[in-house]
Motif scaffolding. Structure first.
Motif, short mmCIF file in Angstrom:
data_model
loop_
_atom_site.label_atom_id
_atom_site.label_comp_id
_atom_site.label_asym_id
_atom_site.label_seq_id
_atom_site.Cartn_x
_atom_site.Cartn_y
_atom_site.Cartn_z
N SER A 194 12.91 5.98 0.10
CA SER A 194 12.11 6.12 1.32
C SER A 194 11.40 7.45 1.44
CB SER A 194 13.01 5.93 2.55
OG SER A 194 13.42 4.59 2.65
N GLY A 195 10.22 7.39 2.05
CA GLY A 195 9.45 8.60 2.36
C GLY A 195 8.94 8.51 3.78
N ASN A 196 7.87 7.73 3.95
CA ASN A 196 7.28 7.54 5.27
C ASN A 196 8.00 6.46 6.09
OD1 ASN A 196 5.39 8.59 6.92
ND2 ASN A 196 3.63 7.66 5.92
N LEU A 197 9.00 5.82 5.51
CA LEU A 197 9.87 4.83 6.17
C LEU A 197 9.17 3.52 6.53
CD1 LEU A 197 11.95 7.20 8.51
CD2 LEU A 197 12.73 6.10 6.41
N PHE A 240 4.70 -0.28 -5.57
CA PHE A 240 4.87 -1.29 -4.52
C PHE A 240 3.81 -1.18 -3.44
CE2 PHE A 240 6.56 -0.06 -0.33
CZ PHE A 240 6.56 1.33 -0.49
N LYS A 241 3.04 -0.06 -3.42
CA LYS A 241 1.95 0.07 -2.46
C LYS A 241 0.92 -1.07 -2.62
CE LYS A 241 2.68 4.37 -0.60
NZ LYS A 241 3.96 4.68 -1.21
N ASP A 242 0.89 -1.70 -3.80
CA ASP A 242 -0.02 -2.83 -4.01
C ASP A 242 0.26 -3.96 -3.02
OD1 ASP A 242 -1.61 -1.92 -6.16
OD2 ASP A 242 -0.07 -2.45 -7.62
C1 LIG Z 1 5.20 5.17 -0.93
C2 LIG Z 1 6.30 5.12 -1.92
C3 LIG Z 1 7.66 5.20 -1.53
C4 LIG Z 1 8.09 5.42 -0.10
O1 LIG Z 1 7.83 4.33 0.75
P1 LIG Z 1 7.75 4.56 2.31
O2 LIG Z 1 7.32 3.26 2.89
O3 LIG Z 1 6.73 5.64 2.52
O4 LIG Z 1 9.10 4.98 2.78
C5 LIG Z 1 8.64 5.07 -2.52
N1 LIG Z 1 8.30 4.94 -3.83
C6 LIG Z 1 7.01 4.86 -4.22
C7 LIG Z 1 6.72 4.72 -5.68
C8 LIG Z 1 5.96 4.94 -3.30
O5 LIG Z 1 4.68 4.89 -3.73
#
Ligand SMILES: *Cc1c(COP(=O)(O)O)cnc(C)c1O
Length: 437
Positions: free
Chosen positions: A248-251, A104-106
């Motif tokens: 979630s990671g960096n939110l 989804f970073k795309d």
């Molecule tokens: C970056 C990422 C997340 C976390 O998204 P955040 O916006 O950092 O909370 C979750 N899943 C995947 C595959 C990611 O690349």
């Protein structure tokens, strides 16, 4: 939609510095005097977006007050892939991974690239994007920015520190892109980037960052919450409460969802699904104070291995202590993640990546424990083929590689080896400042 000229302005989460226009916030990255940019106010949604037949249409309907009409057009062009809502028994899964690098970073990276290009077109300037990457972000950024006019990209990654799938993506030769394999760690790469930004001899390159604290990466992520909620409403034939589960990671993803709901997308509730990096889940139940972060630990869902989520600052600035009302947290360890991957395959024949599985497991727990009513939409953040080992371990199945990913394997490669020093990076960059081959 707001009238022409009534553009959203942006303020720092720390109240420092003057308010900024979108282009200023975009080209600056972090706010003046520290802090991150957030919208000063969120204009209410009009009605038109519900008729949208694609994510690009939603961009054209919703984004003009935030990024201007040309910016909205740029984002619409960036979001040229499908975002299907899939039914999995009682639940919906919103697949955000059909872009070129299968995560989804795309969405954010492609939008940011086009927005920067549009802004540079206005100023007549040019920029060199400099990124340190440990994997996913770098490939999305490289893919999004490569080949755009006025922009070139330098990518630093730790040699031997990324997976083979990732390295193939990072080193695929593309116009305007230089990949540097650093003889060091990810921390070395990050330090070199920081030092390069402070190095005056590199000023002619107009170094710019493309990391996730840029507001231009965040705003377009609001769009798929609107899109997904509307697809779910159509599938159900009624307005029902919808719980959105966000791995979630960096939110950043969750922040975008909260902003979308504050624009008047009613009936949404949020779950922040974390792996063992559970600071935010603990904060939400009162087990951690604001900004009392912990060091990160390594997990199977490695894109969420964040100990100190930088967008916590944005969420807290937007909602304050109401955060605990708006969001429920859950933390899922690797063992439970693998078990949920196995069950999801057994029950639905569906292969989930470890990040998505954290979301599926969080919802499975909440829906039984908390007597949750209504439906859930789990955000699927990466294609399972990006994590073939974990998928195989959990389900016994090797996921099919989508053609876009497979193409990276056979693509011509270009990579330069450098030492983990600023000196070495500087020499390489100034040797070929226009990145010509
Ligand atoms: C970056 C990422 C997340 C976390 O998204 P955040 O916006 O950092 O909370 C979750 N899943 C995947 C595959 C990611 O690349």
């Amino acid at each position: 939609m707001q009238a022409q000229g009534q553009q959203v302005r942006y303020r720092s989460t720390r109240g420092s510095g003057p308010e900024a226009t979108f282009d200023e916030a975009l080209l600056r990255g972090p706010a003046e005097g520290g802090g991150l940019y957030v919208p000063v106010d969120l204009p209410p949604l009009g009605a038109g977006w519900r008729e949208a037949s694609s994510l690009a249409d939603v961009a054209l309907a919703v984004l003009p007050p935030f990024v201007g009409p040309a910016g909205a057009q740029a984002v619409a062009e960036a979001l040229d892939f499908l975002v299907p809502l899939v039914s999995l028994g009682e639940e919906f899964v919103l697949e955000l991974f059909h872009g070129p690098t299968a995560a989804f970073k795309d969405v954010g990276a492609r939008s940011l690239a086009r927005l920067m290009q549009a802004a540079l077109e206005k100023t007549g300037g040019s920029a060199t994007i400099l990124v340190a990457t440990s994997g996913d972000t770098g490939s999305a950024v490289a893919d999004a920015f490569a080949g755009l006019d006025r922009i070139q990209v330098a990518l630093l990654y730790p040699h031997g520190g990324v997976s083979r799938v990732q390295e193939n993506q990072l080193t695929a030769a593309r116009p305007g892109l230089r990949s540097f394999a650093v003889a060091g760690t990810f921390d070395d790469c990050q330090r070199m980037v920081k030092e390069a930004f402070a190095d005056r001899s590199l000023a002619p390159l107009s170094l710019t960052s493309a990391n996730s604290i840029n507001i231009g990466r965040l705003l377009p992520q609001m769009l798929y919450y609107l899109w997904g909620a509307e697809q779910a409403r159509r599938a159900l034939g009624a307005d029902e409460e919808l719980t959105v589960v966000v791995p979630s990671g960096n939110l950043g993803n969750l922040t975008a969802g909260v902003m979308a709901s504050r624009m008047g997308l009613t009936g949404l509730r949020f779950v922040a699904a974390h792996n063992s990096n559970d600071y935010f889940a603990r904060y939400l139940v009162g087990d951690a104070d604001p900004y009392e972060f912990s060091p990160s630990v390594t997990t199977l869902s490695n894109a969420m291995d964040v100990g100190a989520p930088s967008n916590f600052e944005r969420l807290y600035s937007l909602l304050g202590d109401d955060l605990r009302e708006a969001v429920t947290g859950e933390s899922v360890d690797d063992e439970a993640t693998l078990e949920r991957m196995r069950l999801t395959y057994e029950q639905h024949g569906y292969l989930a990546c470890p990040h998505t599985a954290v979301g599926l497991e969080a919802w499975a727990r909440l829906s039984t424990r908390a007597n949750r009513t209504g439906r859930a939409m789990i955000l699927a953040t990466a294609h399972p083929a990006k994590f073939p080992e974990a998928v195989k371990q959990a389900t016994g199945v090797t996921p099919d590689t989508p053609p876009a990913l497979a193409a990276f394997d056979s693509a011509p490669k270009s990579v330069e080896r450098i030492e983990p020093t600023l000196e070495s990076l500087r020499t390489a960059l100034l040797d070929r400042p226009d990145f010509s081959a």
